[in-house]
Structures are given as structure tokens and as C-alpha cells.
Write a protein that holds these residues in place. Sequence first.
Motif, mmCIF file in Angstrom:
data_model
loop_
_atom_site.group_PDB
_atom_site.id
_atom_site.type_symbol
_atom_site.label_atom_id
_atom_site.label_comp_id
_atom_site.label_asym_id
_atom_site.label_seq_id
_atom_site.Cartn_x
_atom_site.Cartn_y
_atom_site.Cartn_z
ATOM 1 N N ASN A 11 0.811 -1.227 0.000
ATOM 2 C CA ASN A 11 0.000 0.000 0.000
ATOM 3 C C ASN A 11 0.845 1.278 0.000
ATOM 4 O O ASN A 11 0.324 2.349 -0.263
ATOM 5 C CB ASN A 11 -1.003 0.004 1.155
ATOM 6 C CG ASN A 11 -0.377 0.264 2.507
ATOM 7 O OD1 ASN A 11 0.826 0.453 2.640
ATOM 8 N ND2 ASN A 11 -1.196 0.254 3.528
ATOM 9 N N LYS A 70 3.535 1.592 -2.025
ATOM 10 C CA LYS A 70 4.263 1.582 -3.296
ATOM 11 C C LYS A 70 3.689 2.594 -4.278
ATOM 12 O O LYS A 70 2.479 2.668 -4.473
ATOM 13 C CB LYS A 70 4.189 0.164 -3.913
ATOM 14 C CG LYS A 70 4.747 0.035 -5.312
ATOM 15 C CD LYS A 70 6.232 0.195 -5.335
ATOM 16 C CE LYS A 70 6.792 0.023 -6.748
ATOM 17 N NZ LYS A 70 8.135 0.565 -6.840
ATOM 18 N N SER A 71 4.570 3.360 -4.915
ATOM 19 C CA SER A 71 4.192 4.208 -6.048
ATOM 20 C C SER A 71 4.757 3.537 -7.294
ATOM 21 O O SER A 71 5.973 3.499 -7.491
ATOM 22 C CB SER A 71 4.774 5.614 -5.902
ATOM 23 O OG SER A 71 4.182 6.276 -4.821
ATOM 24 N N PHE A 72 3.880 3.009 -8.109
ATOM 25 C CA PHE A 72 4.306 2.250 -9.279
ATOM 26 C C PHE A 72 4.783 3.140 -10.414
ATOM 27 O O PHE A 72 4.301 4.244 -10.599
ATOM 28 C CB PHE A 72 3.153 1.378 -9.794
ATOM 29 C CG PHE A 72 2.956 0.125 -9.007
ATOM 30 C CD1 PHE A 72 3.815 -0.955 -9.157
ATOM 31 C CD2 PHE A 72 1.908 0.024 -8.110
ATOM 32 C CE1 PHE A 72 3.633 -2.114 -8.437
ATOM 33 C CE2 PHE A 72 1.722 -1.142 -7.373
ATOM 34 C CZ PHE A 72 2.582 -2.210 -7.537
ATOM 35 N N HIS A 73 5.729 2.619 -11.194
ATOM 36 C CA HIS A 73 6.149 3.183 -12.474
ATOM 37 C C HIS A 73 5.318 2.491 -13.550
ATOM 38 O O HIS A 73 4.888 1.353 -13.384
ATOM 39 C CB HIS A 73 7.635 2.910 -12.731
ATOM 40 C CG HIS A 73 8.535 3.462 -11.688
ATOM 41 N ND1 HIS A 73 8.911 4.780 -11.647
ATOM 42 C CD2 HIS A 73 9.136 2.865 -10.628
ATOM 43 C CE1 HIS A 73 9.700 4.990 -10.607
ATOM 44 N NE2 HIS A 73 9.860 3.834 -9.977
ATOM 45 N N THR A 133 6.376 -1.505 -15.224
ATOM 46 C CA THR A 133 6.606 -2.406 -14.096
ATOM 47 C C THR A 133 6.361 -3.847 -14.516
ATOM 48 O O THR A 133 5.455 -4.126 -15.293
ATOM 49 C CB THR A 133 5.663 -2.046 -12.926
ATOM 50 O OG1 THR A 133 6.016 -0.755 -12.426
ATOM 51 C CG2 THR A 133 5.732 -3.061 -11.798
ATOM 52 N N ARG A 139 7.759 -6.056 -2.217
ATOM 53 C CA ARG A 139 6.566 -5.631 -1.482
ATOM 54 C C ARG A 139 5.816 -6.839 -0.932
ATOM 55 O O ARG A 139 5.856 -7.920 -1.517
ATOM 56 C CB ARG A 139 5.635 -4.822 -2.393
ATOM 57 C CG ARG A 139 6.248 -3.525 -2.903
ATOM 58 C CD ARG A 139 6.469 -2.561 -1.754
ATOM 59 N NE ARG A 139 7.347 -1.466 -2.125
ATOM 60 C CZ ARG A 139 7.265 -0.254 -1.595
ATOM 61 N NH1 ARG A 139 6.343 0.017 -0.693
ATOM 62 N NH2 ARG A 139 8.115 0.671 -1.964
ATOM 63 N N GLU A 182 -3.773 -2.942 -7.711
ATOM 64 C CA GLU A 182 -3.115 -1.752 -7.176
ATOM 65 C C GLU A 182 -2.331 -1.026 -8.265
ATOM 66 O O GLU A 182 -2.389 0.204 -8.360
ATOM 67 C CB GLU A 182 -2.218 -2.120 -6.004
ATOM 68 C CG GLU A 182 -1.550 -0.934 -5.345
ATOM 69 C CD GLU A 182 -2.501 0.122 -4.799
ATOM 70 O OE1 GLU A 182 -2.039 1.281 -4.605
ATOM 71 O OE2 GLU A 182 -3.700 -0.160 -4.561
ATOM 72 N N GLN A 205 -3.385 2.822 -9.719
ATOM 73 C CA GLN A 205 -2.456 3.944 -9.736
ATOM 74 C C GLN A 205 -2.134 4.448 -11.149
ATOM 75 O O GLN A 205 -2.041 5.653 -11.369
ATOM 76 C CB GLN A 205 -1.137 3.547 -9.068
ATOM 77 C CG GLN A 205 -1.221 3.403 -7.583
ATOM 78 C CD GLN A 205 0.133 3.094 -6.978
ATOM 79 O OE1 GLN A 205 1.178 3.486 -7.501
ATOM 80 N NE2 GLN A 205 0.123 2.391 -5.854
#
Length: 173
Positions: free
Chosen positions: A112, A114-117, A120, A143, A166, A170
Amino acid sequence: MDDSRNLIDEYKGLKNEQVFDALEKKRTPLEIAIENVEHDFNIGSIVRTANSFNVQKVHIIGKKKYNRRGAMCTDKYLTIEHHPTIEDFLKSQKDRELVAIENNTERAKPLNAKSFHSNTTLIFGSENNGITKELLERAHDVRFIESFGSTRSVNVGVAAGIAMYEFTRQIIL
């Protein structure tokens, strides 16, 4: 024509190749890697979920391929690559962030946070042994999915669905 395939209405009546081509035009940039998963059901479940999120590609790492029955024919609508070795897989991952979903390591941080690229690749391992040490060491980020009950983790197929959602929440939504 009666089409009993598990497809949304938009794709009913189309040939498998036409469904693949239509999905190809709107793929998400997410890729999935499945390493060392021992139970065919789990691999098929992850493939089916990957289709639901319209991922770019699914990578299966290791000697064992999978029983396609668990995927319920959704493997016909996405690209699946088999890699006999971790090195072979890693060669396909240039300019991608490798995010391992694993709870058996001190490196793991909550999903929760994590900021995804956009580029990925999510990596999943087996129920019993997790992701191999060799691949885990090559992951850029690790994670875990928080658990609120008595078990420390969810089934790998469920974990894959949660992580794909998730990422999609995002990057896509």
C-alpha cells in the motif's frame, strides 16, 4: 451464433485472433512474471487474472510450463513467454522496474506504500518457497500484502490479483 466463451459482450462472436488483436491495441504496460510456482492451478489463475487486467505480457520462468485449463482459455488473448532461466527472463526486462511480491524477506515493504512506475513487471513465486533468492536479489523493489487475520499471507493467485489491481488503480484508472 451462440458464443459460450467467458468474454465481455464487445468480443462475443469474434474469432480468438480478433479478440487478441482488439486487446493488443489497448494493453496496459504491466507485465507479470511467474517463477517456481508449483501448482498448475495457481499459474492458470494468475494468467486468467492477467487477462482481466489486459497486461502486456506474462512471463513463466523455469522448467515447468502450466496446465492451461486453469486459465480458462484466456491464454489465447495475451502474450505468454516461457523462459527456461532467470537470466533469459532478465534479458527481456530492459528499462522495466522489477517488483517482487514476497513476504519472506526483510527487504519487503507494504504494497500500500508503493508508487508504481508505468513500466513495471510484477514477480510472483511459489506458495511454499516463494521467489528464489537469485531472482529476489535482482528485483528492484520487494513488497508484501498486508494481512489482518491469522495467516501471514494470501494464496499467490489472490496476491497477483491484488497487486495487479493496485498497479491498475495507480497507473490506469
